[in-house]
Write a protein that holds these residues in place. Structure first.
Motif, mmCIF file in Angstrom:
data_model
loop_
_atom_site.group_PDB
_atom_site.id
_atom_site.type_symbol
_atom_site.label_atom_id
_atom_site.label_comp_id
_atom_site.label_asym_id
_atom_site.label_seq_id
_atom_site.Cartn_x
_atom_site.Cartn_y
_atom_site.Cartn_z
ATOM 1 N N THR A 136 34.924 103.994 20.016
ATOM 2 C CA THR A 136 36.517 103.866 19.678
ATOM 3 C C THR A 136 37.199 103.591 20.972
ATOM 4 O O THR A 136 38.016 102.885 21.165
ATOM 5 C CB THR A 136 37.009 105.403 19.163
ATOM 6 O OG1 THR A 136 36.208 105.418 17.995
ATOM 7 C CG2 THR A 136 38.516 105.113 18.545
ATOM 8 N N PHE A 137 36.680 104.534 22.161
ATOM 9 C CA PHE A 137 37.498 104.315 23.399
ATOM 10 C C PHE A 137 37.104 102.802 23.868
ATOM 11 O O PHE A 137 38.207 102.155 24.426
ATOM 12 C CB PHE A 137 36.747 105.458 24.311
ATOM 13 C CG PHE A 137 37.511 105.088 25.724
ATOM 14 C CD1 PHE A 137 38.632 105.505 26.061
ATOM 15 C CD2 PHE A 137 36.816 104.530 26.767
ATOM 16 C CE1 PHE A 137 39.008 105.351 27.383
ATOM 17 C CE2 PHE A 137 37.127 104.455 27.946
ATOM 18 C CZ PHE A 137 38.573 104.748 28.376
ATOM 19 N N ILE A 188 30.347 107.535 18.349
ATOM 20 C CA ILE A 188 31.746 107.159 17.650
ATOM 21 C C ILE A 188 32.880 107.285 18.710
ATOM 22 O O ILE A 188 33.535 106.357 18.750
ATOM 23 C CB ILE A 188 31.781 108.157 16.572
ATOM 24 C CG1 ILE A 188 30.656 107.984 15.553
ATOM 25 C CG2 ILE A 188 33.240 107.451 15.638
ATOM 26 C CD1 ILE A 188 30.938 109.105 14.096
ATOM 27 N N VAL A 189 33.096 108.314 19.371
ATOM 28 C CA VAL A 189 34.172 108.484 20.230
ATOM 29 C C VAL A 189 34.139 107.385 21.245
ATOM 30 O O VAL A 189 35.267 106.972 21.664
ATOM 31 C CB VAL A 189 34.313 109.913 20.793
ATOM 32 C CG1 VAL A 189 35.370 110.012 21.842
ATOM 33 C CG2 VAL A 189 34.493 110.938 19.733
ATOM 34 N N THR A 240 35.248 103.583 13.508
ATOM 35 C CA THR A 240 35.280 104.909 13.345
ATOM 36 C C THR A 240 34.701 105.038 11.768
ATOM 37 O O THR A 240 33.774 105.709 11.653
ATOM 38 C CB THR A 240 36.501 105.691 13.341
ATOM 39 O OG1 THR A 240 37.158 105.056 14.583
ATOM 40 C CG2 THR A 240 36.371 107.237 13.236
ATOM 41 N N HIS A 286 26.625 107.821 9.510
ATOM 42 C CA HIS A 286 26.052 109.217 10.335
ATOM 43 C C HIS A 286 25.710 109.035 11.851
ATOM 44 O O HIS A 286 24.670 109.584 12.167
ATOM 45 C CB HIS A 286 24.822 109.749 9.450
ATOM 46 C CG HIS A 286 25.264 110.163 8.080
ATOM 47 N ND1 HIS A 286 25.684 111.226 7.668
ATOM 48 C CD2 HIS A 286 25.062 109.365 6.982
ATOM 49 C CE1 HIS A 286 25.881 111.405 6.713
ATOM 50 N NE2 HIS A 286 25.511 110.284 6.030
ATOM 51 N N SER A 287 26.516 108.359 12.464
ATOM 52 C CA SER A 287 26.155 108.231 14.065
ATOM 53 C C SER A 287 26.840 109.553 14.594
ATOM 54 O O SER A 287 27.566 110.394 14.223
ATOM 55 C CB SER A 287 27.159 107.085 14.514
ATOM 56 O OG SER A 287 27.014 106.045 13.920
ATOM 57 N N PRO A 288 26.115 109.845 15.648
ATOM 58 C CA PRO A 288 26.472 110.942 16.489
ATOM 59 C C PRO A 288 27.931 110.882 16.661
ATOM 60 O O PRO A 288 28.318 109.908 17.381
ATOM 61 C CB PRO A 288 25.502 111.091 17.528
ATOM 62 C CG PRO A 288 24.696 109.797 17.562
ATOM 63 C CD PRO A 288 25.068 108.980 16.451
ATOM 64 N N ILE A 289 28.830 112.044 16.953
ATOM 65 C CA ILE A 289 30.087 111.967 17.344
ATOM 66 C C ILE A 289 30.284 111.553 18.698
ATOM 67 O O ILE A 289 31.249 110.658 18.900
ATOM 68 C CB ILE A 289 30.506 113.467 17.097
ATOM 69 C CG1 ILE A 289 32.075 113.606 17.253
ATOM 70 C CG2 ILE A 289 29.984 114.516 18.195
ATOM 71 C CD1 ILE A 289 32.762 114.910 16.975
ATOM 72 N N ALA A 291 39.673 99.933 15.986
ATOM 73 C CA ALA A 291 39.020 100.973 16.227
ATOM 74 C C ALA A 291 38.679 101.729 15.099
ATOM 75 O O ALA A 291 37.748 102.387 14.914
ATOM 76 C CB ALA A 291 39.698 101.708 17.276
ATOM 77 N N LEU A 316 30.935 106.503 11.069
ATOM 78 C CA LEU A 316 30.969 107.815 10.229
ATOM 79 C C LEU A 316 30.149 107.485 8.891
ATOM 80 O O LEU A 316 29.430 108.765 8.761
ATOM 81 C CB LEU A 316 32.324 108.416 10.024
ATOM 82 C CG LEU A 316 33.194 109.194 10.761
ATOM 83 C CD1 LEU A 316 34.654 109.555 10.263
ATOM 84 C CD2 LEU A 316 32.509 110.661 10.800
ATOM 85 N N ALA A 317 30.408 106.678 8.278
ATOM 86 C CA ALA A 317 29.564 106.497 7.140
ATOM 87 C C ALA A 317 28.179 106.296 7.241
ATOM 88 O O ALA A 317 27.324 106.617 6.536
ATOM 89 C CB ALA A 317 30.198 105.091 6.381
#
Lengths: 235, 110
Positions: free
Chosen positions: A75-76, A71-72, A58, A65-68, A54, A62-63
């Protein structure tokens, strides 16, 4: 492994898994550094997210520029197989306090889960908070130190794979799988082999159209269902 | 490169996401017992998860087409499995695995 569940035994039992964390942790640090994150960020990821595959996701999202939220959510999803592992493990700590249960869950990993499942076969189907918490703690510290080390080393090492360390994790799963098979007397060896073969087919077919990280969860859900059906039909 | 604050917020969000999936079952099962069929189902989790993680490392994924065999990992798995059967010791198995892949890369087979 033996039946003892004290801290000393936990250290001895956990030692072989440490190599896996070191290999992947260093690799993560190097990748994080290469993606442009400073060692502090890499360190925070390992401390707060604490999830091998995960964390790689992340970093890459992040690198790019995906929306937060995406990303979360990714990861989940990638890590949601932990739900299954926690569910399998939790009954062994039912008598412990809620805070001890939360602590065990907070630092649970694929590796400490697999180690614990193996231990059950030697300890008369028991686990202790001390044993598991020690195994978890060693894993957590090793992960944090190795990923920080990787981020700091990132400037010097460009090719961490050369050492074969990236295979440590795979070798560990092979070892734990085999040890689980020979020590689990509740499930027949033939049934285990059938379920493992079915898992191989699912992985191969699934890789064609399902992203690898999500696939592990789906295959686990299907593979366990297959196991139950075959067990009740033929065993 | 995203800002430090955005990165930090993302890390916190991801941390919460992984924490919930680890801890939630522990809190839930403190209060409730799992029914027998679910326990039966979960008894397969260890071997399925471990073999799934192993097998997925034996292929390189190209979405939309057949997976390619990762010959390095496949070859390194052979001595590792044999080592597991002979030694039945996790530390020895892991070391055999690392050395096997190292040697395979060194001599450049696969």
């Amino acid at each position: 492994m033996d039946e003892k569940l004290d801290i000393h035994t936990a250290i001895k039992d956990t030692l072989p898994t440490v190599f896996g964390y070191i290999g992947i942790g260093i690799a993560f640090g190097i990748v994080g550094k290469a993606a442009g994150f400073n060692p502090l960020i890499v360190l925070l990821m390992s401390i707060l997210i604490y999830a091998g595959s995960a964390q790689f996701i992340t970093v890459s999202m992040l690198a790019s520029h995906s929306p937060i939220l995406s990303i979360v959510f990714s990861t989940f999803l990638v890590n949601s197989r932990m739900l299954l592992m926690s569910m399998t493990l939790a009954p062994y700590f039912k008598k412990e306090s809620l805070s001890k249960n939360i602590l065990i869950g907070t630092l649970l990993t694929d590796e400490s889960f697999a180690l614990g499942m193996n231990k059950l076969n030697y300890s008369g189907n028991k686990l202790s908070f001390r044993w598991f918490n020690t195994a978890n703690g060693i894993s957590y510290l090793t992960w944090i130190i190795s990923s920080l080390g990787g981020a700091l080393l990132g400037n010097f090492i460009t090719n961490p794979e050369k050492l074969g360390l990236d295979f440590a994790l795979v070798a560990m799963f092979i070892g734990l799988l085999y040890l689980q098979m020979i020590s689990d007397n509740a499930t027949s060896t033939l049934l285990q082999i059938i379920v493992i073969a079915f898992t191989l087919i699912l992985i191969y077919v699934g890789l064609i159209f399902i992203p690898g990280n999500l696939l592990i969860l789906l295959v686990t859900l299907l593979g366990c269902g297959f196991g139950v059906v075959i067990k009740h039909a033929f065993f | 490169m995203p800002s430090f604050n955005f990165t930090l917020l993302t890390i916190l969000g991801c941390g919460m996401a992984t924490w919930v999936s680890r801890v939630f079952p522990f809190i839930l099962l403190k209060k409730f017992d799992l029914p027998k069929p679910v326990i039966d189902y979960l008894s397969f989790v260890p071997i399925v998860i471990m073999s799934a993680l192993w097998f997925s490392s034996l292929f390189n994924q190209h979405l939309g087409s057949l997976p390619q065999v990762n010959y390095e990992n496949l070859l390194a798995s052979v001595p590792t499995v044999i080592g597991a059967i002979i030694f039945k010791n996790l530390l020895v198995i892991v070391i055999i695995g690392i050395v096997s892949l190292g040697v395979i890369r060194l001599i450049g087979i696969a």
